[in-house]
Design a protein around this motif. Structure first.
Motif, short mmCIF file in Angstrom:
data_model
loop_
_atom_site.label_atom_id
_atom_site.label_comp_id
_atom_site.label_asym_id
_atom_site.label_seq_id
_atom_site.Cartn_x
_atom_site.Cartn_y
_atom_site.Cartn_z
N LEU A 63 -3.03 0.44 -3.63
CA LEU A 63 -3.08 -0.79 -2.87
C LEU A 63 -3.06 -1.92 -3.90
O LEU A 63 -3.83 -1.88 -4.87
CB LEU A 63 -4.33 -0.90 -2.02
CG LEU A 63 -4.33 -2.12 -1.10
CD1 LEU A 63 -4.78 -1.73 0.30
CD2 LEU A 63 -5.18 -3.24 -1.65
N LEU A 65 -5.23 6.99 0.59
CA LEU A 65 -4.63 5.77 0.06
C LEU A 65 -4.38 6.01 -1.42
O LEU A 65 -5.31 6.24 -2.19
CB LEU A 65 -5.58 4.58 0.25
CG LEU A 65 -5.06 3.24 -0.24
CD1 LEU A 65 -3.85 2.78 0.59
CD2 LEU A 65 -6.18 2.19 -0.19
N SER A 119 0.86 -1.18 0.00
CA SER A 119 0.00 0.00 0.00
C SER A 119 0.90 1.22 0.00
O SER A 119 2.04 1.17 0.45
CB SER A 119 -0.92 0.02 1.23
OG SER A 119 -0.15 0.15 2.41
N TRP A 137 -2.64 0.73 6.99
CA TRP A 137 -2.65 2.12 6.52
C TRP A 137 -3.39 3.02 7.52
O TRP A 137 -2.88 4.06 7.93
CB TRP A 137 -3.30 2.22 5.14
CG TRP A 137 -3.84 3.57 4.81
CD1 TRP A 137 -3.20 4.78 4.94
CD2 TRP A 137 -5.14 3.88 4.32
NE1 TRP A 137 -4.03 5.81 4.55
CE2 TRP A 137 -5.23 5.28 4.16
CE3 TRP A 137 -6.25 3.11 3.98
CZ2 TRP A 137 -6.37 5.92 3.69
CZ3 TRP A 137 -7.38 3.75 3.50
CH2 TRP A 137 -7.43 5.14 3.36
#
Length: 160
Positions: free
Chosen positions: A77, A74, A63, A96
């Motif tokens: 991923l 994010l 990630s 995360w």
């Protein structure tokens, strides 16, 4: 289910391992994979982190995320297709959010292609759609796909 999967903050020396997962996990037709040069920029940012999942000495997922004040995004991923279905994506999502919370974040965002199967992982992780950009992504097939923005504001728990 996740067995002996180990998560660790990736370093510049791990770039080849991250790229091996990137190349295996991202379908070239969508053009979503980052280059090694793009990833290197993250390693230089104190507000960003790349986490690498290992099965023994084999990289199997990663990630990439960043922090901006109370928000974390994010960026990427990926789980190598040979390791999918073992809970690695869920582990990376939890990692995360725990990392971001430790940095003071309490609001989490991600953006994805509307027809990406990862929507199920994100929904199970407590994310919901908060926005959509019509015809944002252009695949190599010429087809335009919407971008979905997802958000989660609830605290991180181990039950997700």
């Amino acid at each position: 289910m996740t067995g002996d999967i180990r998560l660790a903050t990736a370093r510049v020396a791990d770039l080849a391992a991250v790229m091996r997962v990137m190349d295996a996990a991202f379908e070239p037709a969508y053009g979503e994979a980052w280059s090694g040069a793009q990833l290197l920029t993250l390693f230089a940012l104190p507000s960003a982190r790349v986490c690498l999942a290992w099965d023994g000495d084999q990289p199997c997922g990663f990630s990439a995320a960043r922090i901006a004040g109370p928000e974390s995004e994010l960026l990427l991923l990926a789980v190598d297709p040979a390791w999918r279905g073992r809970g690695i994506g869920r582990l990376l999502m939890q990692d995360w959010q725990a990392w971001a919370a430790a940095q003071g974040a309490d609001d989490y965002f991600l953006e994805m292609r509307a027809d990406n199967d990862a929507v199920h992982l994100y929904s199970r992780s407590g994310f919901s759609e908060v926005g959509r950009r019509a015809a944002y992504y252009r695949g190599q097939d010429g087809k335009m796909r919407d971008a979905i923005t997802m958000r989660r504001t609830s605290p991180v728990t181990g039950s997700n």
